[in-house]
Enzyme design. Sequence first.
Site, mmCIF file in Angstrom:
data_model
loop_
_atom_site.group_PDB
_atom_site.id
_atom_site.type_symbol
_atom_site.label_atom_id
_atom_site.label_comp_id
_atom_site.label_asym_id
_atom_site.label_seq_id
_atom_site.Cartn_x
_atom_site.Cartn_y
_atom_site.Cartn_z
ATOM 1 N N GLU A 1 8.890 -7.417 -2.773
ATOM 2 C CA GLU A 1 8.370 -7.658 -4.705
ATOM 3 C C GLU A 1 9.334 -8.787 -5.426
ATOM 4 O O GLU A 1 9.905 -8.137 -5.873
ATOM 5 C CB GLU A 1 7.699 -6.918 -4.975
ATOM 6 C CG GLU A 1 6.796 -5.731 -3.964
ATOM 7 C CD GLU A 1 5.963 -5.034 -4.539
ATOM 8 O OE1 GLU A 1 4.267 -5.584 -4.485
ATOM 9 O OE2 GLU A 1 6.070 -4.258 -5.671
ATOM 10 N N GLU B 1 8.243 -1.683 -11.588
ATOM 11 C CA GLU B 1 7.951 -1.096 -12.646
ATOM 12 C C GLU B 1 8.527 0.267 -13.080
ATOM 13 O O GLU B 1 8.866 0.319 -14.118
ATOM 14 C CB GLU B 1 6.423 -1.167 -12.742
ATOM 15 C CG GLU B 1 6.309 -2.354 -13.722
ATOM 16 C CD GLU B 1 4.460 -2.560 -12.232
ATOM 17 O OE1 GLU B 1 3.582 -1.783 -12.630
ATOM 18 O OE2 GLU B 1 3.903 -3.802 -12.720
ATOM 19 N N HIS C 1 8.913 1.174 -7.020
ATOM 20 C CA HIS C 1 8.522 -0.328 -6.887
ATOM 21 C C HIS C 1 9.368 -0.535 -8.752
ATOM 22 O O HIS C 1 9.747 0.219 -9.410
ATOM 23 C CB HIS C 1 6.816 0.259 -7.788
ATOM 24 C CG HIS C 1 5.803 -1.307 -7.738
ATOM 25 N ND1 HIS C 1 6.265 -1.784 -9.425
ATOM 26 C CD2 HIS C 1 5.334 -1.690 -7.500
ATOM 27 C CE1 HIS C 1 4.921 -3.067 -9.627
ATOM 28 N NE2 HIS C 1 4.647 -2.785 -8.223
ATOM 29 N N SER D 1 1.653 -11.220 -7.074
ATOM 30 C CA SER D 1 0.920 -12.216 -7.673
ATOM 31 C C SER D 1 -0.072 -12.876 -6.144
ATOM 32 O O SER D 1 -0.375 -14.417 -5.321
ATOM 33 C CB SER D 1 1.168 -13.611 -8.288
ATOM 34 O OG SER D 1 1.636 -13.123 -9.110
ATOM 35 N N ASN E 1 -2.274 -1.595 -5.147
ATOM 36 C CA ASN E 1 -1.464 -0.867 -5.640
ATOM 37 C C ASN E 1 -1.902 -0.881 -7.051
ATOM 38 O O ASN E 1 -1.995 -2.172 -8.042
ATOM 39 C CB ASN E 1 -0.034 -1.540 -6.332
ATOM 40 C CG ASN E 1 1.197 -0.467 -7.368
ATOM 41 O OD1 ASN E 1 0.527 0.317 -7.393
ATOM 42 N ND2 ASN E 1 1.843 -1.106 -7.711
ATOM 43 N N TRP E 2 -3.125 -0.150 -7.368
ATOM 44 C CA TRP E 2 -4.403 -0.198 -8.630
ATOM 45 C C TRP E 2 -3.339 -0.095 -9.623
ATOM 46 O O TRP E 2 -3.448 0.223 -10.830
ATOM 47 C CB TRP E 2 -4.934 1.081 -8.942
ATOM 48 C CG TRP E 2 -6.065 0.911 -7.709
ATOM 49 C CD1 TRP E 2 -6.338 -0.053 -6.468
ATOM 50 C CD2 TRP E 2 -7.193 1.679 -6.933
ATOM 51 N NE1 TRP E 2 -7.171 -0.318 -5.263
ATOM 52 C CE2 TRP E 2 -7.475 1.521 -6.060
ATOM 53 C CE3 TRP E 2 -7.273 3.152 -7.283
ATOM 54 C CZ2 TRP E 2 -9.001 1.925 -5.282
ATOM 55 C CZ3 TRP E 2 -9.283 3.583 -7.268
ATOM 56 C CH2 TRP E 2 -9.414 3.054 -5.847
ATOM 57 N N LYS E 3 -1.972 0.807 -10.084
ATOM 58 C CA LYS E 3 -1.037 0.517 -10.907
ATOM 59 C C LYS E 3 -1.754 1.919 -11.614
ATOM 60 O O LYS E 3 -2.582 2.626 -11.351
ATOM 61 C CB LYS E 3 -0.732 -0.087 -11.834
ATOM 62 C CG LYS E 3 0.184 -1.305 -10.772
ATOM 63 C CD LYS E 3 0.844 -2.453 -11.303
ATOM 64 C CE LYS E 3 1.204 -3.304 -10.541
ATOM 65 N NZ LYS E 3 1.700 -4.229 -11.100
ATOM 66 N N GLY F 1 2.574 -9.593 -11.225
ATOM 67 C CA GLY F 1 1.689 -9.972 -12.772
ATOM 68 C C GLY F 1 1.656 -11.055 -13.586
ATOM 69 O O GLY F 1 1.548 -11.544 -13.994
HETATM 70 C C1 PEP Z 1 2.718 -4.528 -7.518
HETATM 71 O O1 PEP Z 1 2.641 -4.519 -8.753
HETATM 72 O O2 PEP Z 1 3.090 -4.697 -6.249
HETATM 73 C C2 PEP Z 1 2.185 -6.361 -6.927
HETATM 74 C C3 PEP Z 1 2.693 -7.204 -6.397
HETATM 75 O O3 PEP Z 1 1.106 -6.661 -8.510
HETATM 76 P P1 PEP Z 1 0.257 -8.233 -8.853
HETATM 77 O O4 PEP Z 1 -0.057 -8.391 -7.192
HETATM 78 O O5 PEP Z 1 0.044 -7.494 -9.480
HETATM 79 O O6 PEP Z 1 1.616 -9.088 -8.838
#
Ligand code: PEP
Length: 253
Positions: A167, A97, A95, A213, A9-11, A173
Amino acid sequence: MRKKIVAGNWKMNKSLQEGIELAKEVNNRVKALAPSQTLIILGTPFIHLSEVNKIADSVAISAQNCATEVSGAYTGEVSAAMIASTGCQYVILGHSERRSYYGETDEILQKKVMRALENNLDIIFCVGEVLADREAGKHFDIVKSQLENGLFNLSAEQFTHIIIAYEPVWAIGTGKTATSAQAEEMHQFIRATIASRYGEKTADDTSILYGGSCNAKNADELFSQPNVDGGLIGGASLKADDFLAIINARQKH
Ligand code: PEP
């Protein structure tokens, strides 16, 4: 049989040119792993989809969102049909976010899920609790209600197009990863919840990814769990070396 999947997931990262470079490198390195038993998906920003699709022959492409509406006067929105027209096959929905910064409720997500399915997109549907919910022992209830309210209106056939990503919001993050035991416990719970609505076979066939993470160091331990079918990777998907290390960890098990 459910699929093993590593999805990036490049966001909101990477210019178009940087994204094409990263996608080329990941695609070529994944090609060298052939035959790979792992499905690799790159979740790019909308503007990258079409260009990345032209070079991707060993990885699949995902959008990170889609509109609730079909088409029309919705300035700034991108429809599921537009996404599908780029050759993209997947979309990430729900997600944390999107839920927390853009107010995406279960009702909004139900509409987005429908638009995606109408356009033959498979969905990576994210669920997960915030830290306060876990500390209050409410994490199972939260995840159950996200599944029920976001997805359980789907028919059994429609549900075959769903991949779940667990998640925990406190792990995204933050550098704090769920332990493999915490991930496995929740993945088992998610699979049992799916089984209670759609039956054992559908639950067994549903891929459930861990996100939060996940990195080159902890991926091996997480993927060794029987109900952890892969990962949704944020930060570590932005560097080919890190992402490939996670893919290699998934290949091992
Ligand atoms: C995500 O936002 O889907 C995610 C898992 O981020 P990160 O790996 O940076 O925690």
